[in-house]
Write a protein that holds these residues in place. Structure first.
Motif, PDB file in Angstrom:
ATOM      1  N   LYS A  76      18.094 -72.027  72.674  1.00 21.75           N
ATOM      2  CA  LYS A  76      17.683 -73.096  71.753  1.00 21.75           C
ATOM      3  C   LYS A  76      17.135 -74.289  72.560  1.00 21.75           C
ATOM      4  CE  LYS A  76      20.898 -71.377  68.311  1.00 21.75           C
ATOM      5  NZ  LYS A  76      21.800 -71.673  67.178  1.00 21.75           N
ATOM      6  N   SER A  89      16.819 -68.976  61.529  1.00 20.48           N
ATOM      7  CA  SER A  89      17.148 -69.836  60.384  1.00 20.48           C
ATOM      8  C   SER A  89      16.844 -71.300  60.658  1.00 20.48           C
ATOM      9  CB  SER A  89      18.625 -69.675  60.009  1.00 20.48           C
ATOM     10  OG  SER A  89      19.465 -70.098  61.061  1.00 20.48           O
ATOM     11  N   GLU A  90      16.938 -71.706  61.927  1.00 17.00           N
ATOM     12  CA  GLU A  90      16.633 -73.103  62.249  1.00 17.00           C
ATOM     13  C   GLU A  90      15.145 -73.381  62.138  1.00 17.00           C
ATOM     14  OE1 GLU A  90      20.545 -73.149  65.112  1.00 17.00           O
ATOM     15  OE2 GLU A  90      18.557 -73.119  66.025  1.00 17.00           O
ATOM     16  N   ASP A 124      14.313 -76.026  59.405  1.00 13.41           N
ATOM     17  CA  ASP A 124      13.799 -77.276  59.970  1.00 13.41           C
ATOM     18  C   ASP A 124      12.293 -77.405  59.868  1.00 13.41           C
ATOM     19  OD1 ASP A 124      16.429 -77.690  60.636  1.00 13.41           O
ATOM     20  OD2 ASP A 124      16.163 -77.354  62.793  1.00 13.41           O
TER      21      ASP A 124
END
Length: 250
Positions: A13, A96-97, A101
């Motif tokens: 990430k 999913s981020e 986002d």
């Protein structure tokens, strides 16, 4: 199936600078004999340097996202061709981020996946439900819809990996029961077989992601149709990730 090689994938990430590359050397040293495939997806600023660091080891390097276009006026974005040029062999799409986002739809994820395949990258397509969707008993419908909309028609066991990451379990310490994980992975497998035929459907590797750590990895990996994990925070340190890799190899 024995011909589905297990995969331990680490998603760093937005973490890591040059100093963190020492973790690659440490991981290669401790897991050099691992039978499973090992993948690290660092931030884009580290892809090329990590690929060089991992050269000659059993660690592959991937990107965390790519743009659907090959090039153009897309400030701040990175294309699949750029990732390949930097030494990546994998890329994650539909995390999913990114969906939450950046408002990425299944259609956007599909186009990104097609772009990555055009460059010869293997794509880890992520699917997963939110807590409200789980509590409303909509999990299976959500997963089926994301699979149908996010995965292009040209899928094979070589270019596609699917990661099930329940959004409510990512980084929260909450983990679905093994029955819940098994139910979703079985649905994913059956959907892939139905759409692409048993040959392709059974050859695609399915990963679980969401608060995976060494302490719970063996229990998760014992679930049928779980071929490995997409790991977040626990992949940042060689010692932590090594424990997960050992559980997958065991």
């Amino acid at each position: 199936m024995a011909d589905r090689r297990k995969l331990a994938a680490g998603n760093w990430k937005m973490n890591g600078t040059a100093a963190a590359l020492s973790e690659v050397t440490a991981l290669a040293g401790s897991q050099g004999e691992a039978r499973c495939e090992i993948l690290l997806c660092p931030p884009a600023t580290l892809v090329e340097r990590m690929a060089r660091e991992a050269e000659g080891t059993n660690i592959a390097v991937g990107g965390q996202d790519c743009h659907a276009a090959e090039s153009g006026a897309h400030t701040g974005d990175i294309s699949a061709r750029m990732l390949k040029d930097a030494g990546a062999t994998y890329v994650i799409t539909g995390h999913s981020e990114r969906r939450a986002d950046h408002g990425e739809s299944d259609e956007i994820v599909r186009h990104k996946t097609e772009a990555a395949w055009a460059e010869g990258l293997t794509v880890i397509v992520c699917v997963g439900e939110t807590l409200s969707e789980r509590e409303a008993s909509n999990t299976i419908d959500i997963i089926k819809g994301q699979l149908a909309g996010s995965i292009p028609d040209q899928a094979t066991g070589h270019n596609l990996v699917v990661a099930y990451e329940p959004v409510w379990a990512i980084g929260t310490g909450k983990v679905p029961t093994t029955d819940q994980i098994g139910e979703v992975h079985d649905v994913i497998r059956s959907q892939l077989e139905r759409r692409f035929g048993p040959g392709v459907g059974r050859s695609v590797r399915l990963l679980y992601g969401g608060s995976v750590k060494a302490a719970n990895a063996a229990e998760i990996f014992a679930v049928e149709n779980v071929d490995g994990a997409l790991v977040g925070g626990a992949s940042l340190k060689a010692d932590d990730f090594g424990g997960i890799i050992a559980a997958l190899d065991g």
